[in-house]
Scaffold this motif. Structure first.
Motif, PDB file in Angstrom:
ATOM      1  N   ARG A 168       0.839  -0.932   0.184  1.00 33.79           N
ATOM      2  CA  ARG A 168       0.077   0.049  -0.060  1.00 33.79           C
ATOM      3  C   ARG A 168       0.895   1.366  -0.050  1.00 33.79           C
ATOM      4  N   SER A 169       0.609   2.011  -0.992  1.00 33.67           N
ATOM      5  CA  SER A 169       1.407   3.353  -0.887  1.00 33.67           C
ATOM      6  C   SER A 169       0.835   4.569  -0.719  1.00 33.67           C
ATOM      7  N   ILE A 170       1.492   5.577  -0.131  1.00 43.75           N
ATOM      8  CA  ILE A 170       0.866   6.705   0.018  1.00 43.75           C
ATOM      9  C   ILE A 170       1.756   7.661  -0.576  1.00 43.75           C
ATOM     10  N   VAL A 171       1.218   8.328  -2.041  1.00 42.38           N
ATOM     11  CA  VAL A 171       2.091   8.703  -3.226  1.00 42.38           C
ATOM     12  C   VAL A 171       1.922  10.211  -2.905  1.00 42.38           C
ATOM     13  N   VAL A 172       3.207  10.908  -2.746  1.00 44.53           N
ATOM     14  CA  VAL A 172       3.294  12.373  -2.467  1.00 44.53           C
ATOM     15  C   VAL A 172       3.956  13.024  -3.741  1.00 44.53           C
ATOM     16  N   PRO A 173       3.309  14.245  -4.085  1.00 43.26           N
ATOM     17  CA  PRO A 173       3.929  14.930  -5.192  1.00 43.26           C
ATOM     18  C   PRO A 173       5.440  15.033  -5.030  1.00 43.26           C
ATOM     19  N   LYS A 174       5.972  14.978  -6.214  1.00 46.88           N
ATOM     20  CA  LYS A 174       7.611  15.133  -6.365  1.00 46.88           C
ATOM     21  C   LYS A 174       8.094  16.346  -6.318  1.00 46.88           C
ATOM     22  N   ASN A 175       8.953  16.802  -5.651  1.00 48.30           N
ATOM     23  CA  ASN A 175       9.551  18.253  -5.782  1.00 48.30           C
ATOM     24  C   ASN A 175      11.229  17.981  -6.048  1.00 48.30           C
ATOM     25  N   GLU A 176      11.802  18.832  -5.792  1.00 50.67           N
ATOM     26  CA  GLU A 176      13.512  18.686  -5.977  1.00 50.67           C
ATOM     27  C   GLU A 176      13.943  17.656  -4.910  1.00 50.67           C
ATOM     28  N   PRO A 177      15.027  17.041  -5.291  1.00 50.07           N
ATOM     29  CA  PRO A 177      15.411  16.036  -4.132  1.00 50.07           C
ATOM     30  C   PRO A 177      15.564  16.389  -2.984  1.00 50.07           C
ATOM     31  N   GLU A 178      16.357  17.584  -3.081  1.00 47.50           N
ATOM     32  CA  GLU A 178      16.614  18.339  -1.579  1.00 47.50           C
ATOM     33  C   GLU A 178      15.509  18.763  -0.973  1.00 47.50           C
ATOM     34  N   LEU A 179      14.385  19.040  -1.609  1.00 47.43           N
ATOM     35  CA  LEU A 179      13.221  19.463  -0.826  1.00 47.43           C
ATOM     36  C   LEU A 179      12.349  18.434  -0.505  1.00 47.43           C
ATOM     37  N   ASP A 180      12.342  17.332  -1.071  1.00 47.22           N
ATOM     38  CA  ASP A 180      11.362  16.314  -0.798  1.00 47.22           C
ATOM     39  C   ASP A 180      11.009  15.899   0.800  1.00 47.22           C
ATOM     40  N   PRO A 181      12.105  15.697   1.422  1.00 47.64           N
ATOM     41  CA  PRO A 181      11.960  15.536   2.925  1.00 47.64           C
ATOM     42  C   PRO A 181      10.666  16.268   3.688  1.00 47.64           C
ATOM     43  N   ILE A 182      10.549  17.507   3.162  1.00 45.20           N
ATOM     44  CA  ILE A 182       9.603  18.613   3.622  1.00 45.20           C
ATOM     45  C   ILE A 182       8.306  17.808   3.364  1.00 45.20           C
ATOM     46  N   LEU A 183       7.981  17.418   2.120  1.00 41.40           N
ATOM     47  CA  LEU A 183       6.832  17.022   1.825  1.00 41.40           C
ATOM     48  C   LEU A 183       6.535  15.526   2.148  1.00 41.40           C
ATOM     49  N   LEU A 184       7.618  14.690   2.264  1.00 43.39           N
ATOM     50  CA  LEU A 184       7.346  13.264   2.676  1.00 43.39           C
ATOM     51  C   LEU A 184       6.918  13.116   4.082  1.00 43.39           C
ATOM     52  N   THR A 185       7.392  14.229   5.018  1.00 40.72           N
ATOM     53  CA  THR A 185       7.032  14.119   6.507  1.00 40.72           C
ATOM     54  C   THR A 185       5.540  14.351   6.362  1.00 40.72           C
ATOM     55  N   ILE A 186       4.786  14.785   5.676  1.00 37.69           N
ATOM     56  CA  ILE A 186       3.452  15.446   6.106  1.00 37.69           C
ATOM     57  C   ILE A 186       2.455  14.088   6.123  1.00 37.69           C
ATOM     58  N   PRO A 187       2.310  13.138   5.234  1.00 36.49           N
ATOM     59  CA  PRO A 187       1.772  11.837   5.535  1.00 36.49           C
ATOM     60  C   PRO A 187       1.952  11.252   6.946  1.00 36.49           C
ATOM     61  N   THR A 188       3.341  11.109   7.388  1.00 43.18           N
ATOM     62  CA  THR A 188       3.437  10.761   8.882  1.00 43.18           C
ATOM     63  C   THR A 188       2.588  11.563   9.654  1.00 43.18           C
ATOM     64  N   GLN A 189       2.368  12.822   9.500  1.00 45.55           N
ATOM     65  CA  GLN A 189       1.683  13.668  10.669  1.00 45.55           C
ATOM     66  C   GLN A 189       0.102  13.144  10.708  1.00 45.55           C
ATOM     67  N   ILE A 190      -0.254  13.061   9.333  1.00 46.52           N
ATOM     68  CA  ILE A 190      -1.701  12.396   9.528  1.00 46.52           C
ATOM     69  C   ILE A 190      -1.932  11.043   9.692  1.00 46.52           C
ATOM     70  N   LEU A 191      -0.922  10.243   9.607  1.00 43.21           N
ATOM     71  CA  LEU A 191      -0.839   8.857  10.001  1.00 43.21           C
ATOM     72  C   LEU A 191      -0.902   8.887  11.450  1.00 43.21           C
ATOM     73  N   ALA A 192      -0.198   9.623  12.098  1.00 42.01           N
ATOM     74  CA  ALA A 192      -0.026   9.606  13.709  1.00 42.01           C
ATOM     75  C   ALA A 192      -1.265  10.293  14.086  1.00 42.01           C
ATOM     76  N   TYR A 193      -1.871  11.319  13.548  1.00 37.94           N
ATOM     77  CA  TYR A 193      -2.953  11.679  14.065  1.00 37.94           C
ATOM     78  C   TYR A 193      -4.240  10.884  13.898  1.00 37.94           C
ATOM     79  N   ARG A 194      -4.181  10.239  12.753  1.00 36.58           N
ATOM     80  CA  ARG A 194      -5.409   9.487  12.815  1.00 36.58           C
ATOM     81  C   ARG A 194      -5.145   8.167  13.541  1.00 36.58           C
ATOM     82  N   ALA A 195      -4.236   7.893  13.902  1.00 37.38           N
ATOM     83  CA  ALA A 195      -4.026   6.620  14.686  1.00 37.38           C
ATOM     84  C   ALA A 195      -4.483   6.831  15.990  1.00 37.38           C
ATOM     85  N   ALA A 196      -3.992   8.079  16.432  1.00 42.62           N
ATOM     86  CA  ALA A 196      -4.356   8.621  17.845  1.00 42.62           C
ATOM     87  C   ALA A 196      -6.083   8.832  17.919  1.00 42.62           C
TER      88      ALA A 196
END
Ligand code: BG6
Length: 364
Positions: free
Chosen positions: A316-344
């Motif tokens: 199962r994949s959560i697909v995040v829009p691509k940016n520049e490789p150096e900046l991608d970590p900023i966007l890849l983090t956002i689903p982890t917030q939602i995941l933690a929030y929804r689990a809680a």
């Protein structure tokens, strides 16, 4: 004040596109393909003179600091690393004159980080802040800095301030890069990337229902792994931290590259893994690691980019829009917030005020 949102954390997650716009406003310099960071207050000669960057922060701020250090190495090619301010202050740190110290803190009041700042200053080091709260203790003590302009953050688990910390580091890295060898064209590439981020955050937030589905399963686990490699590792650390903080589900972050050197022994059908798999030059290796997890019947969720071939594995994949490789970590983090929030939320926890934690720890 919740204005229709169930929790402050949800409200603050949804404020991220606007908060990001505000953070970037007036700071993207097209003429010189750099970032204007006037608040730093150090002239170009001094900024160019730093031969090392050391980032200090606690908790999530430390993990973003690790992301930031990687951005600085990538764009400015200056050795950079991050350390927990809480450790730094207790270990007789060597303060070097040609190191730029960066203190990261949403509140600007975290005692461990504030003490690290005082210690650096006492020994004559140069320290700047990446801080949200204007006029806070750390903001007042540093030589200069970058304000996050995220607006007030109420939920203990940091979301919008954290995203803006990532943006502040990207701009600092761009600024340092353009003082060194980063080309005009690469500077422009990063500027274009930064401009795309607010709309891309909106796209990720729109995918919330799909992420919520995965969260239901994660909430039932006794223990989970978050794995990522190089730029993806701080994302994994931050993701694991969020899940622990608010859902109380155990989560351990591991370098994907180290999986086979130990934690693979723990993988079984009861141990879900959340794998950060950006569509970069390491994607093939990360997919191979995912296959190792699947071969041991480990449930796997990927946080990935379009074009990374995982579907044939039944992941199962959560697909995040691509940016520049150096900046991608900023966007890849956002689903982890939602995941933690929804689990809680599934588990019925007090999302905004997790047990045993304070928004900022101002005492030792
Ligand atoms: C911790 C909080 O105590 O402090 C974390 O639980 C937070 O969520 C960390 O990231 C640092 O806070 P600040 O205000 O210095 O960014």
């Amino acid at each position: 004040e919740l204005s229709g949102h169930e929790h402050y954390m949800l409200k603050e997650m949804r404020e991220q596109p606007d908060a990001a716009e505000t953070c970037l406003r007036g700071r993207l310099d097209e003429r010189f393909a750099t970032a204007r960071l006037d608040g730093i207050g150090l002239d170009a000669r001094e900024m160019r003179g730093f031969r090392r960057v050391k980032v200090l922060g606690c908790g999530s701020a430390y993990y973003v600091g690790q992301m930031g250090a990687q951005m600085i190495e990538d764009l400015a090619r200056i050795p950079a690393d991050a350390e927990a301010a809480s450790e730094f202050r207790y270990r007789r740190p060597i303060i070097e004159p040609d190191t730029l110290y960066v203190a990261v803190s949403q509140s600007g009041e975290t005692a461990d980080t504030a003490f690290a700042v005082s210690e650096i200053k006492r020994k004559g080091g140069r320290v700047i802040g990446v801080v949200n709260v204007v006029g806070s203790t750390i903001a007042r003590e540093v030589d200069g800095g970058i304000y996050l302009h995220a607006g007030p953050e109420i939920a203990v688990a940091s979301t919008k301030a954290l995203t803006n910390m990532g943006l502040a580091f990207a701009m600092l890295a761009l600024h340092l890069g353009r003082l060194h060898d980063l080309s005009f064209a690469d500077g422009q590439r990063i500027l274009r990337g930064l401009e795309r981020i607010p709309a891309q955050i909106t796209q990720i937030l729109d995918d919330e229902p799909a992420i919520a589905e995965v969260a239901g399963e994660i909430a039932q686990a006794a223990s989970t792994f978050y794995i990522g490699r190089v730029r993806g590792f701080p994302v994994a650390r931050e993701g694991a931290q969020k899940l622990k903080e608010i859902s109380y589900v155990h989560a351990e972050a591991y370098q994907t590259s180290e999986l086979k050197h130990g934690p693979l022994a723990l993988i079984n059908a009861q141990m879900p893994t959340i794998a950060i798999i950006p569509g970069d030059d390491l994607a093939k290796r990360n997919v191979a690691a995912a296959e190792q997890v699947l071969a041991r019947k480990g449930p796997l969720v990927s946080i990935t980019h379009p074009g990374v071939e995982l579907d044939h594995l039944g992941v199962r994949s959560i697909v995040v829009p691509k940016n520049e490789p150096e900046l991608d970590p900023i966007l890849l983090t956002i689903p982890t917030q939602i995941l933690a929030y929804r689990a809680a939320v599934v588990l019925g926890h007090d999302v905004d005020k997790p047990r045993n934690l304070a928004k900022s720890v101002t005492v030792e």
